[in-house]
Design a protein around this motif. Structure first.
Motif, PDB file in Angstrom:
ATOM      1  N   ARG A 125       0.804  -1.225   0.000  1.00 16.48           N
ATOM      2  CA  ARG A 125       0.000   0.000   0.000  1.00 16.48           C
ATOM      3  C   ARG A 125       0.836   1.275   0.000  1.00 16.48           C
ATOM      4  O   ARG A 125       0.312   2.365   0.207  1.00 16.48           O
ATOM      5  N   SER A 126       2.122   1.146  -0.283  1.00 18.62           N
ATOM      6  CA  SER A 126       2.990   2.327  -0.338  1.00 18.62           C
ATOM      7  C   SER A 126       3.590   2.559  -1.725  1.00 18.62           C
ATOM      8  O   SER A 126       4.441   3.426  -1.903  1.00 18.62           O
ATOM      9  N   ASP A 176       3.841   4.085  -5.205  1.00 13.57           N
ATOM     10  CA  ASP A 176       3.331   5.342  -5.765  1.00 13.57           C
ATOM     11  C   ASP A 176       4.152   5.747  -6.983  1.00 13.57           C
ATOM     12  O   ASP A 176       5.371   5.888  -6.896  1.00 13.57           O
ATOM     13  N   GLY A 177       3.480   5.886  -8.125  1.00  6.70           N
ATOM     14  CA  GLY A 177       4.152   6.360  -9.336  1.00  6.70           C
ATOM     15  C   GLY A 177       5.044   5.338 -10.005  1.00  6.70           C
ATOM     16  O   GLY A 177       5.957   5.709 -10.750  1.00  6.70           O
ATOM     17  N   ASN A 201      -0.261   3.055  -8.588  1.00  4.76           N
ATOM     18  CA  ASN A 201      -0.354   3.823  -7.341  1.00  4.76           C
ATOM     19  C   ASN A 201      -1.340   3.113  -6.422  1.00  4.76           C
ATOM     20  O   ASN A 201      -2.529   3.065  -6.706  1.00  4.76           O
ATOM     21  N   THR A 202      -0.831   2.576  -5.332  1.00  5.47           N
ATOM     22  CA  THR A 202      -1.681   1.816  -4.410  1.00  5.47           C
ATOM     23  C   THR A 202      -2.016   2.596  -3.145  1.00  5.47           C
ATOM     24  O   THR A 202      -2.521   2.030  -2.180  1.00  5.47           O
ATOM     25  N   THR A 203      -1.734   3.877  -3.132  1.00  7.57           N
ATOM     26  CA  THR A 203      -1.833   4.650  -1.886  1.00  7.57           C
ATOM     27  C   THR A 203      -3.190   5.301  -1.668  1.00  7.57           C
ATOM     28  O   THR A 203      -3.439   5.850  -0.592  1.00  7.57           O
ATOM     29  N   GLU A 204      -4.066   5.258  -2.678  1.00  5.73           N
ATOM     30  CA  GLU A 204      -5.349   5.951  -2.559  1.00  5.73           C
ATOM     31  C   GLU A 204      -6.463   4.952  -2.245  1.00  5.73           C
ATOM     32  O   GLU A 204      -6.759   4.058  -3.036  1.00  5.73           O
TER      33      GLU A 204
END
Length: 417
Positions: free
Chosen positions: A371-372, A374-375, A388-391
């Motif tokens: 979950r971290s 990103d990009g 991107n798994t952060t949202e």
């Protein structure tokens, strides 16, 4: 010599059977002990991590289902041949894939999960909304990661509802909305006919499309019909929709043979609207060309990845390497007709990135690292898209571009028409 799907399935089944026979080696690890180190979760040792997949390897969705195994198998086959993945805890591990056939049957998918859950570290890459939903609640209860799966169902990406899940492909609403916005911004008047699968899949696409045209006075939905995923024909629906003379057909269908027959039926009825197809049933070689897509003013879809069936794909070194790896490590010699081979290859790249961030051999630590992301520009991502798994509420990939069929493959478009 080109291998048939049957050959590929045989190899996958054999590989899976061997893997299951060796499943006792995949449990536990040296993580626990008096030194205070974290106890390793099932499916990971100091030398190996094992991933499970339940996906259709037979039946009407065997084509894309086989690709979900082939792509990730090819990716980690090459990684393993290079020595494996260096995890964040300093251990280098090879990656084993256990794949079982569910035939797109939810009950079989749940049975496969029950068979795999104690010997694999995580479930991944499997195709299908009903099949992934079939074992979702069990995976949550068992605290088994069910990640980067091939469904656009948004529930898999809601952290509170599904703490052990995240989808990979854009949610259905993302795809439908992108096409709706393209129509709304065209500056032209359009009448739209809709045929949608009567489940969360179809409803999600229609919901997104309606959001995309909200407030647009140039787009009118003149008729909306549904079909069941178990139907063998949609001729009656096509006949009724053709009577509307709509110039755009929004076709939210997931069953390959039905999409082909719908393309053919529309031509028999002399109804030639522009089409929208979901990304998972928009294959040029397997669907649009056999269905006679050239007869229509335009066939549109959305994408986030390059198409391996594009005539120019193999001309690039990276594309040729991908095709070579499919053949060498997944025994898949055909040029993929479905995008899922590329998608699951991207899943492999995403998982490797996560593994490299893991500091403990546990599922909890894996989910934290997952979950971290990103990009991340995974292989074959289209410009403007990334992982991107952060949202919360969104899958690993949520950005898409609209593309138009050009007789051989798809090309990105900015305007409708």
């Amino acid at each position: 010599m080109r291998k048939s799907t049957r050959s590929v399935l045989g190899v996958v089944a054999l590989t899976s059977a061997v893997a299951l026979a060796l499943s006792g080696c995949a449990r536990g690890g040296d993580g626990g002990g008096s030194d205070g180190a974290a106890t390793a979760s099932p499916g990971i040792t100091d030398e190996k991590i094992t991933l499970g997949i339940t996906t259709p390897l037979s039946g009407s969705t065997a084509g894309p289902g086989t690709c979900t195994v082939a792509g990730i198998t090819a990716y980690f086959g090459a990684v393993n041949a290079d020595g494996g993945v260096e995890f964040g805890d300093g251990k280098t591990r090879t990656v084993e894939i256990k794949a079982l056939d569910d035939g797109y049957d939810p009950q079989k998918a749940k049975s496969n999960y029950d068979q795999l859950k104690d010997s694999v570290f995580a479930m991944t890459a499997g195709l299908g909304t009903p099949t992934n939903r079939a074992y979702r609640e069990a995976a949550i209860a068992d605290e088994v990661p069910q990640v980067l799966v091939m469904t656009g169902d948004p529930i898999f990406s809601e952290t509170e509802e599904s703490p052990w899940q995240i989808g990979f492909v854009p949610i259905y609403q993302n795809e439908g909305e992108a096409f709706g916005k393209l129509l709304a911004e065209s500056g032209q008047d359009h009448k739209v006919a809709i045929l949608a699968q009567n489940d969360d899949y179809g409803e999600g696409y229609v919901e997104g499309f309606m959001d995309g045209i909200e407030g647009a006075d140039n787009v009118e939905v003149v008729k909306e019909l549904t079909y069941e995923a178990t139907d063998t024909s949609v001729d009656a629906q096509l006949t009724e929709l053709a009577s509307t003379d709509a110039d755009v057909f929004f076709n939210a269908m997931s069953i390959t043979p039905l999409v082909i027959s719908a393309l053919e039926k529309a031509q028999q009825l002399s109804w030639l609207p522009s089409w929208f197809l979901p990304s998972n049933t928009s294959s040029p070689g397997a669907i649009v060309t056999p269905g006679g897509g050239d007869a229509f003013p335009g066939v549109y879809t959305v994408a986030f990845a390059q198409s391996a069936s594009s005539p120019t794909f193999a001309e690039e070194a990276e594309g040729q390497q991908f095709l070579d790896q499919l053949k060498e490590y997944a025994n898949y010699s055909d040029v993929p007709a479905f995008p899922h081979c590329v998608w699951s290859y991207q899943v492999g790249a995403t998982l490797q990135t996560v593994f490299e961030q893991m500091t403990e051999p546990t599922r909890d630590n894996f989910m934290e690292a997952l979950r971290s992301v990103d990009g991340l520009e995974a292989p074959f991502m289209l410009e403007g898209t990334s992982v991107n798994t952060t949202e919360d509420g969104l899958p690993a990939v949520s950005t898409v571009v609209v593309q138009k069929y050009n007789g051989a493959g798809y090309a990105t478009v900015q305007d409708f028409g």
